[in-house]
Design an enzyme around this catalytic site. Sequence first.
Site, mmCIF file in Angstrom:
data_model
loop_
_atom_site.group_PDB
_atom_site.id
_atom_site.type_symbol
_atom_site.label_atom_id
_atom_site.label_comp_id
_atom_site.label_asym_id
_atom_site.label_seq_id
_atom_site.Cartn_x
_atom_site.Cartn_y
_atom_site.Cartn_z
ATOM 1 N N ARG A 173 67.602 35.265 142.852
ATOM 2 C CA ARG A 173 67.391 34.894 141.445
ATOM 3 C C ARG A 173 66.310 33.809 141.288
ATOM 4 N NH1 ARG A 173 70.080 38.829 141.499
ATOM 5 N NH2 ARG A 173 71.989 39.229 140.308
ATOM 6 N N CYS A 217 75.499 36.926 133.730
ATOM 7 C CA CYS A 217 76.188 35.994 134.614
ATOM 8 C C CYS A 217 75.619 34.593 134.400
ATOM 9 C CB CYS A 217 76.024 36.412 136.074
ATOM 10 S SG CYS A 217 77.027 37.837 136.493
ATOM 11 N N GLU A 288 72.863 29.981 136.762
ATOM 12 C CA GLU A 288 71.852 31.048 136.858
ATOM 13 C C GLU A 288 71.012 31.063 135.575
ATOM 14 O OE1 GLU A 288 72.831 34.836 138.632
ATOM 15 O OE2 GLU A 288 71.863 35.882 136.976
HETATM 16 N N1 EPU Z 1 85.608 39.613 140.229
HETATM 17 C C1 EPU Z 1 86.844 39.143 139.864
HETATM 18 N N2 EPU Z 1 87.007 38.684 138.586
HETATM 19 C C2 EPU Z 1 86.005 38.677 137.692
HETATM 20 C C3 EPU Z 1 84.731 39.154 138.070
HETATM 21 C C4 EPU Z 1 84.555 39.616 139.356
HETATM 22 O O1 EPU Z 1 87.766 39.132 140.655
HETATM 23 O O2 EPU Z 1 86.258 38.246 136.568
HETATM 24 C C5 EPU Z 1 85.444 40.154 141.572
HETATM 25 C C6 EPU Z 1 85.181 41.658 141.513
HETATM 26 O O3 EPU Z 1 86.395 42.371 141.449
HETATM 27 C C7 EPU Z 1 84.419 41.905 142.795
HETATM 28 C C8 EPU Z 1 83.643 40.602 143.000
HETATM 29 O O4 EPU Z 1 84.288 39.619 142.188
HETATM 30 O O5 EPU Z 1 85.325 42.068 143.873
HETATM 31 C C9 EPU Z 1 82.177 40.751 142.619
HETATM 32 O O6 EPU Z 1 82.098 41.126 141.234
HETATM 33 P P1 EPU Z 1 80.925 42.055 140.673
HETATM 34 O O7 EPU Z 1 80.902 43.345 141.430
HETATM 35 O O8 EPU Z 1 81.059 42.113 139.211
HETATM 36 O O9 EPU Z 1 79.597 41.330 141.101
HETATM 37 P P2 EPU Z 1 79.107 39.863 140.787
HETATM 38 O O10 EPU Z 1 78.711 39.258 142.102
HETATM 39 O O11 EPU Z 1 80.051 39.101 139.939
HETATM 40 C C10 EPU Z 1 76.597 40.546 140.579
HETATM 41 C C11 EPU Z 1 75.494 40.025 139.712
HETATM 42 C C12 EPU Z 1 75.520 40.739 138.372
HETATM 43 C C13 EPU Z 1 75.402 42.240 138.601
HETATM 44 C C14 EPU Z 1 76.590 42.672 139.472
HETATM 45 C C15 EPU Z 1 76.603 44.158 139.783
HETATM 46 C C16 EPU Z 1 75.184 37.633 140.224
HETATM 47 C C17 EPU Z 1 75.488 36.243 139.792
HETATM 48 N N3 EPU Z 1 75.704 38.587 139.460
HETATM 49 O O12 EPU Z 1 77.802 40.143 139.933
HETATM 50 O O13 EPU Z 1 74.386 40.304 137.673
HETATM 51 O O14 EPU Z 1 75.429 42.945 137.361
HETATM 52 O O15 EPU Z 1 76.527 41.959 140.721
HETATM 53 O O16 EPU Z 1 75.547 44.520 140.595
HETATM 54 O O17 EPU Z 1 74.459 37.825 141.197
HETATM 55 C C18 EPU Z 1 73.538 38.858 136.010
HETATM 56 O O18 EPU Z 1 72.815 38.399 136.868
HETATM 57 O O19 EPU Z 1 73.465 38.531 134.805
HETATM 58 C C19 EPU Z 1 74.547 39.817 136.391
HETATM 59 C C20 EPU Z 1 75.496 40.201 135.567
#
Ligand code: EPU
Length: 294
Positions: A173, A217, A288
């Site tokens: 990022r 995020c 972020e």
């Molecule tokens: N999770 C929870 N509770 C929540 C949210 C997530 O337990 O409320 C758990 C999920 O179940 C999963 C893990 O956390 O096991 C990861 O969650 P997720 O797959 O949603 O991925 P993330 O790391 O939270 C990243 C990016 C997102 C992108 C998603 C999907 C970052 C900060 N975020 O989210 O990007 O859409 O992967 O590829 O890197 C953004 O940057 O605005 C954004 C939304």
Amino acid sequence: METRAGDGARALLRILGDLPGELRVEESLAPYTTFRIGGKALALYRPAMENALAEAVVRARAHGFPWLVLGGGSKLLIPDRGFPGLIIATGGLRAWHEGEGVLRVGAGVPLAKVARRGAWRLAGIPGTVGGAVAMNAGTRHGTIADQVAWVRVLLPSGRVHTFSLDECGFAYRDSLFRRLRFPVLEVGLRPLARQDLGSFLIERERSQPLDLPSAGCVFRNPPDGRSAGWLIDQAGLKGARVGDAVVSERHANFICNLGRARACEVLELVDQVQDRVAHRFGVWLRLEIEVVGE
Ligand code: EPU
């Protein structure tokens, strides 16, 4: 009696009035952000071409006005008091040339359009190409840096320079352009083979609160591999609320605007989340999103 803001707005009108494009004074910035939050700018300028953008930056600097280039406004929190200078919106930079294995796109092209034409890993991310390159936007399938061939940016001198991929300083990022505040003007992307975007978009809709204004995020995932969303969720913060700013029940790394949220409410909620997660897990979550003026 004239207010100071009125004077500043009028000065910008005089300084930039002859440039091609759209110039609005004392423009509310909330509609230009996906959070739908933020006060007014002294002026908002939407150049129709790169050299007009460059000229606006040079003139704003020469007259001592703060300036900020705005893409899709999808990762920005603008203070309630607004921005005491010039906002330059890149929405008019819409160049699009397909050739020789590289797609050349203007900074103001919506990312969704590029996602459909060879950058499918970025499907569902809001914002523009320029903003996406500056912050190396991505999903768990990859980031825009995976496809960048070169990036053309505006240097502080007002000259334009093209950086090759290995000069862009891409990180999680982040990029050289974000760190140094060099506005991105145009990008060369290497398209990937066509993929069906449907499943990505359905998964995103299922797991993220896309029905309410937000900045995506809010926090970066910490380097230890855990997800900020998971940490915030486990800390019991889903549904935590300050005014009209709320931690989403669907994805805990989203703060949503329930209608009339103010920037100060979002920031108070950010503080609460950082404190609680630090207390519970010993992890300090870094932002972020960019908070203008911080
Ligand atoms: N999770 C929870 N509770 C929540 C949210 C997530 O337990 O409320 C758990 C999920 O179940 C999963 C893990 O956390 O096991 C990861 O969650 P997720 O797959 O949603 O991925 P993330 O790391 O939270 C990243 C990016 C997102 C992108 C998603 C999907 C970052 C900060 N975020 O989210 O990007 O859409 O992967 O590829 O890197 C953004 O940057 O605005 C954004 C939304």
